[in-house]
Motif scaffolding. Structure first.
Motif: not given
Length: 372
Positions: A230-259
């Motif tokens: 929480v202290a790292n001020d995460p971007l909360y996204i309610n979709s693992d697909t969109d989380i992967y796409k956010a990492v790919a596009s540069g909105e975030c650099d790392i994430a936690i998601a299902n394989t």
């Protein structure tokens, strides 16, 4: 129950409707899809496979039943061809109603003896265990199931059996990150401030991950770890697909998601610029969750229900797991070729049976930490 920060520099990517529903969502809400609202009402598919093929030998030694088997299912991706293959193998038609695991469980409770459901199939270990605790599942006596599914992936009372596994891992941009976190705690390192994407607290995948951390490190340490995220001020996204796409596009650099979401994306684009960092490989192993099934306590066709689950765990095991780029629950079943390219890893299987028990504590930790 949830504690939410009133102001944050980064946005939470939820629709207006999704935000409203997230605030009132029950613990363990949702299913395995990417819907923005984890408590969408079940949608009756009424998709019956034609069942014109002659029956073949069933995994069970019992005489093959006939008719139709009805499934309440929280795991939806790629399931229709699997059910069609079961019909071709047995002559038994499959109808299914899909929706969030908690809604389907409450529906079973409300329907009681009048339920049309023979099988409940969930996308989360905690939710299938909560169904067992609610008394809506019946024990399954099956040598085929106990032989195929390891003890750590099935109910001690034989009320449910896992059918596939997926890992919840650290993912990272292959273009911007050279040394990704190798533990869940390392996601909270200050170097990742403003560079992390996470799924909201109301989703069962988040809750089960935190439950596994509690099992391994205790509630106090788990609260510290989640608080560091929480202290790292995460971007909360309610979709693992969109989380992967956010990492790919540069909105975030790392994430936690299902394989398995990576498998879907790599099928569309083999050069998709996101990779897996397997966490906790020097210790307990990566967090693993399961899709699991049980026969309902008031099943109209319990013999067909048992046969379906047996088939999914044996003859249909490879197809069931591969359909969603998951790992088979039966460790002797071959892994999908694309999934195999991600490499071998150590999995934290010992906690799977405790995810339901630890769910309330996980929800509390998320609340105390201020995780949205």
């Amino acid at each position: 129950m949830q504690m939410r920060r009133t102001t944050t520099p980064r946005s939470t990517r939820l629709t207006a409707v999704g935000i409203a529903l997230a605030l009132v969502a029950a613990a363990c809400g949702g299913s395995d899809d990417d819907a923005a609202t984890p408590t969408t009402a079940p949608a009756t598919e009424d998709t019956a496979a034609p069942g014109t093929a002659a029956p073949t030998t069933a995994p069970s030694d019992d005489p093959a039943p006939g008719g139709t088997v009805t499934v309440y299912i929280g795991r939806q991706y790629g399931i229709e061809p699997v059910f069609e293959a079961f019909t071709e193998a047995t002559g038994i038609e499959v109808r299914f109603t899909s929706g969030g695991d908690p809604e389907l469980r409450e529906r079973l409770i409300a329907e009681g003896e009048n339920t049309p459901a023979d099988v409940v199939l969930t996308a989360d270990a905690a939710n299938i265990e909560l169904s067992a605790q609610a008394g809506v599942l019946a024990p399954i006596e099956s040598e085929a199931l106990t032989a195929a599914i390891p003890a750590e992936l099935r109910s001690p009372d034989d009320l449910w059996f896992s059918l596939s596994r997926r890992a919840r891992v650290v993912i990272y941009s292959t273009e911007r990150v050279t040394e990704p976190p190798t533990t869940y705690a390392a996601v909270g390192d200050p170097q990742w401030a403003g560079r992390v994407c996470l799924r909201p607290s109301t989703h069962p995948y988040t809750q089960s991950l935190v439950a596994s951390i509690i099992a391994a490190e205790g509630e106090e340490r788990a609260t510290e770890i989640v608080s560091s995220w929480v202290a790292n001020d995460p971007l909360y996204i309610n979709s693992d697909t969109d989380i992967y796409k956010a990492v790919a596009s540069g909105e975030c650099d790392i994430a936690i998601a299902n394989t398995y979401y990576l498998g879907r994306l790599q099928t569309e684009d083999p050069a998709f610029p996101v990779a897996i960092s397997w966490p906790e490989q020097d210790g307990r192993g990566a967090h693993v969750n399961v899709s699991a099934a049980g026969v309902t306590a008031n099943a109209p066709n319990p013999d067909a229900a048992k046969l379906l689950i047996e088939w999914l765990a044996t003859d249909g095991q490879e197809q069931f797991a591969a359909a969603n780029f998951e790992y088979p629950a039966d460790p002797t079943t071959p892994v999908n070729e694309l999934v195999a390219t991600w490499g071998e890893f150590t999995a934290d299987l010992g906690v799977v049976l405790r995810l339901g028990e630890l769910n309330p504590a996980a929800v509390e930790v998320l609340s105390v930490a201020g995780y949205e």
